[in-house]
Scaffold this active site. Structure first.
Site, PDB file in Angstrom:
ATOM      1  N   HIS A 180     -74.811  39.205   2.793  1.00 10.75           N
ATOM      2  CA  HIS A 180     -74.627  38.121   3.819  1.00 10.75           C
ATOM      3  C   HIS A 180     -75.668  37.920   5.050  1.00 10.75           C
ATOM      4  O   HIS A 180     -75.895  39.139   5.374  1.00 10.75           O
ATOM      5  CB  HIS A 180     -72.839  38.184   4.492  1.00 10.75           C
ATOM      6  CG  HIS A 180     -72.799  37.267   5.536  1.00 10.75           C
ATOM      7  ND1 HIS A 180     -73.007  36.126   5.639  1.00 10.75           N
ATOM      8  CD2 HIS A 180     -71.966  37.702   6.554  1.00 10.75           C
ATOM      9  CE1 HIS A 180     -72.476  35.727   6.772  1.00 10.75           C
ATOM     10  NE2 HIS A 180     -72.088  36.701   7.358  1.00 10.75           N
TER      11      HIS A 180
ATOM     12  N   CYS B  19     -66.742  34.523   6.267  1.00 13.82           N
ATOM     13  CA  CYS B  19     -68.164  34.854   5.730  1.00 13.82           C
ATOM     14  C   CYS B  19     -67.939  35.450   4.185  1.00 13.82           C
ATOM     15  O   CYS B  19     -68.872  35.681   3.451  1.00 13.82           O
ATOM     16  CB  CYS B  19     -68.889  35.673   6.370  1.00 13.82           C
ATOM     17  SG  CYS B  19     -69.359  34.862   8.034  1.00 13.82           S
TER      18      CYS B  19
ATOM     19  N   ASN C  57     -76.606  32.408  10.447  1.00 11.26           N
ATOM     20  CA  ASN C  57     -75.283  32.769   9.602  1.00 11.26           C
ATOM     21  C   ASN C  57     -74.705  31.629   9.548  1.00 11.26           C
ATOM     22  O   ASN C  57     -73.922  31.008  10.119  1.00 11.26           O
ATOM     23  CB  ASN C  57     -74.464  33.892  10.584  1.00 11.26           C
ATOM     24  CG  ASN C  57     -73.093  34.310   9.912  1.00 11.26           C
ATOM     25  OD1 ASN C  57     -72.824  33.697   8.867  1.00 11.26           O
ATOM     26  ND2 ASN C  57     -72.674  35.068  10.516  1.00 11.26           N
TER      27      ASN C  57
HETATM   28  N1  COA Z   1     -79.725  35.942  25.478  1.00  9.12           N
HETATM   29  C1  COA Z   1     -80.156  36.928  26.548  1.00  9.12           C
HETATM   30  N2  COA Z   1     -79.156  37.666  26.577  1.00  9.12           N
HETATM   31  C2  COA Z   1     -77.963  37.688  26.133  1.00  9.12           C
HETATM   32  C3  COA Z   1     -77.816  36.866  25.194  1.00  9.12           C
HETATM   33  C4  COA Z   1     -78.525  35.847  24.910  1.00  9.12           C
HETATM   34  N3  COA Z   1     -78.355  34.816  23.751  1.00  9.12           N
HETATM   35  N4  COA Z   1     -76.492  36.970  24.608  1.00  9.12           N
HETATM   36  C5  COA Z   1     -75.707  38.148  25.227  1.00  9.12           C
HETATM   37  N5  COA Z   1     -76.626  38.406  26.151  1.00  9.12           N
HETATM   38  C6  COA Z   1     -76.737  39.648  27.193  1.00  9.12           C
HETATM   39  C7  COA Z   1     -75.356  40.082  27.471  1.00  9.12           C
HETATM   40  O1  COA Z   1     -74.854  39.096  28.443  1.00  9.12           O
HETATM   41  C8  COA Z   1     -75.474  41.294  27.614  1.00  9.12           C
HETATM   42  O2  COA Z   1     -75.820  41.540  29.260  1.00  9.12           O
HETATM   43  P1  COA Z   1     -75.319  42.634  30.350  1.00  9.12           P
HETATM   44  O3  COA Z   1     -75.636  43.849  29.744  1.00  9.12           O
HETATM   45  O4  COA Z   1     -75.840  42.248  31.413  1.00  9.12           O
HETATM   46  O5  COA Z   1     -73.914  42.503  30.335  1.00  9.12           O
HETATM   47  C9  COA Z   1     -76.568  41.980  27.085  1.00  9.12           C
HETATM   48  O6  COA Z   1     -77.306  40.933  26.543  1.00  9.12           O
HETATM   49  C10 COA Z   1     -75.991  42.776  25.738  1.00  9.12           C
HETATM   50  O7  COA Z   1     -75.024  41.909  25.309  1.00  9.12           O
HETATM   51  P2  COA Z   1     -74.491  42.626  23.914  1.00  9.12           P
HETATM   52  O8  COA Z   1     -73.265  41.521  23.603  1.00  9.12           O
HETATM   53  O9  COA Z   1     -73.825  43.901  24.125  1.00  9.12           O
HETATM   54  O10 COA Z   1     -75.694  42.507  22.911  1.00  9.12           O
HETATM   55  P3  COA Z   1     -75.632  43.096  21.442  1.00  9.12           P
HETATM   56  O11 COA Z   1     -76.837  44.289  21.619  1.00  9.12           O
HETATM   57  O12 COA Z   1     -74.498  43.755  21.122  1.00  9.12           O
HETATM   58  O13 COA Z   1     -75.997  41.838  20.562  1.00  9.12           O
HETATM   59  C11 COA Z   1     -75.174  40.511  19.102  1.00  9.12           C
HETATM   60  C12 COA Z   1     -75.296  40.746  20.504  1.00  9.12           C
HETATM   61  C13 COA Z   1     -74.076  39.253  18.759  1.00  9.12           C
HETATM   62  C14 COA Z   1     -76.604  39.879  18.545  1.00  9.12           C
HETATM   63  C15 COA Z   1     -74.812  41.739  17.975  1.00  9.12           C
HETATM   64  O14 COA Z   1     -73.815  42.325  18.502  1.00  9.12           O
HETATM   65  C16 COA Z   1     -74.299  41.440  16.821  1.00  9.12           C
HETATM   66  O15 COA Z   1     -75.171  41.002  15.888  1.00  9.12           O
HETATM   67  N6  COA Z   1     -73.157  41.718  16.124  1.00  9.12           N
HETATM   68  C17 COA Z   1     -72.791  41.165  14.892  1.00  9.12           C
HETATM   69  C18 COA Z   1     -72.144  39.890  14.910  1.00  9.12           C
HETATM   70  C19 COA Z   1     -71.962  39.371  13.498  1.00  9.12           C
HETATM   71  O16 COA Z   1     -72.674  39.954  12.505  1.00  9.12           O
HETATM   72  N7  COA Z   1     -71.040  38.411  13.485  1.00  9.12           N
HETATM   73  C20 COA Z   1     -70.851  37.605  12.350  1.00  9.12           C
HETATM   74  C21 COA Z   1     -69.829  38.324  11.446  1.00  9.12           C
HETATM   75  S1  COA Z   1     -69.737  37.286   9.979  1.00  9.12           S
END
Ligand code: COA
Length: 336
Positions: free
Chosen positions: A258, A118, A288
């Site tokens: 980004h 990215c 993204n």
């Molecule tokens: N819908 C509902 N629940 C979801 C889900 C979805 N689409 N995706 C994950 N969950 C659940 C998980 O299973 C987890 O459940 P559990 O607690 O029972 O295990 C819970 O939600 C929390 O998951 P987690 O992955 O810890 O969530 P988070 O708050 O970290 O959010 C992202 C996830 C991906 C949105 C966040 O971490 C993020 O945006 N990170 C940056 C990623 C990024 O920018 N990547 C690109 C880089 S270029």
């Protein structure tokens, strides 16, 4: 940082996105999720994806055509094509080679892809700056294009909600008026945390050597680690980039980050103490789109009247590698 010898002008910008839209509600047909969960965690409502025979080359071609037309530079005068692509339809021929021939750029012009995920467009700008600065090429086409939707696991709800497909492009040239549009530019990488986001290439070893095992070739990401890394690294890094430009945050007109997560965008906004009008965000509609996200936000921002040209902007990105980078640039009238 080495000073370039020749100043750079950003001459034209463009973008291309597919027509097909997938909303958060659509995703509820694939797995247990909800519009509310996705929107509050990421700021995303919908994303665009390629369909049929369409792929990142088509998107890159559309973006490049627009950027070249906006630049006023003839395709015959483009001396080099650099594509930032991490989710191309093919590993080779390079996406840049495909765009070169589709656009009618002379069929001897050097064209290559670079992989900085990215952060790709900012890396490509750094390479172009070096090449133009050293007097090697005069007019360079940069293309950022990915078809992420073909590489995400559509059963993985923590990743497939995030990505969309798209392309952006920029034509950069030697600034004959001596005014450099790059006020500061820096790119970085830390391979020791590469495991945060990775994608294997499909393939298997020779069966004479060992039993064949199919490699899983989908995007893997540790979302929490990425999030933590970005919010602890990027804000102070951006401060440095602004300082390198000899400016303070309030001197710069726009933040064009980004588009990975609205919460990350807001963290950067807070750091810079910018009001909403100075921050360009379109993640809601595209998700993204990897390296394309900055140029898509830039071009759309101009088209929608949110960005006034004859201004300055800070571009900043991060992605697999991990890579990150930022640039303070001048946005001249007429680039779009
Ligand atoms: N819908 C509902 N629940 C979801 C889900 C979805 N689409 N995706 C994950 N969950 C659940 C998980 O299973 C987890 O459940 P559990 O607690 O029972 O295990 C819970 O939600 C929390 O998951 P987690 O992955 O810890 O969530 P988070 O708050 O970290 O959010 C992202 C996830 C991906 C949105 C966040 O971490 C993020 O945006 N990170 C940056 C990623 C990024 O920018 N990547 C690109 C880089 S270029």
């Amino acid at each position: 940082m080495t000073q370039n010898v020749k100043p750079i002008r950003i001459a034209g910008i463009g973008y291309g996105v597919p027509e097909t839209v997938i909303t958060n509600d659509d995703l509820t047909k694939l797995y247990d999720t909800s519009d509310e969960w996705i929107y509050t965690r990421t700021g995303i409502k919908e994303r665009r994806v390629v369909s049929g025979n369409e792929n990142a080359v088509d998107l890159g071609f559309a973006a490049a055509k627009m950027a070249v037309e906006n630049s006023g530079i003839n395709v015959e005068d483009i001396n080099c094509v650099i594509a930032a692509s991490s989710a191309p339809p093919q590993l080779y021929p390079a996406l840049s080679c495909n765009v070169q021939s589709r656009l009618g750029i002379p069929n001897y012009v050097p064209s290559f892809d670079l992989t900085a995920a990215c952060t790709g467009l900012i890396y490509a700008l750094q390479v172009a700056r070096g090449l133009i600065g050293a007097g090697i090429y005069k007019n360079i086409l940069l293309v950022a294009a990915d078809n992420n939707s073909r590489l995400v696991d559509w059963e993985d709800r923590s990743i497939s909600i995030l990505f969309g497909d798209g392309a952006g492009a920029m034509v950069v040239t030697e600034a004959e008026d001596g005014v450099d549009d790059i006020l500061s530019l820096d790119v970085r990488a830390d391979g020791s945390i590469g495991k945060y986001i990775y994608m294997n290439i499909p393939g298997n070893n020779c069966p004479l050597v060992e039993p064949c095992e199919q490699v899983d070739a989908k995007i893997h990401m540790s979302g929490r680690d990425v999030y933590k890394f970005v919010v602890t690294t990027l804000p102070k890094y951006i401060d440095k980039c602004i300082e390198d430009a000899g400016m303070v945050a309030s001197d710069i007109d726009y933040l064009i980050p980004h588009q990975a997560n609205q919460r990350i965008i807001e963290a950067l906004q807070q750091r810079l103490e910018y009001p909403d009008e100075k921050v360009v965000s379109n993640i809601k509609y595209y998700g993204n789109t990897s390296a394309a996200s900055i140029p898509i936000a830039l071009v759309e921002g101009v088209q929608q009247g949110k960005i006034k040209l004859g201004s300055t902007a800070i571009l900043c990105g991060f992605g697999a590698g991990m890579t990150w980078g930022a640039a303070v640039v001048r946005l001249r009238e007429g680039i779009c």
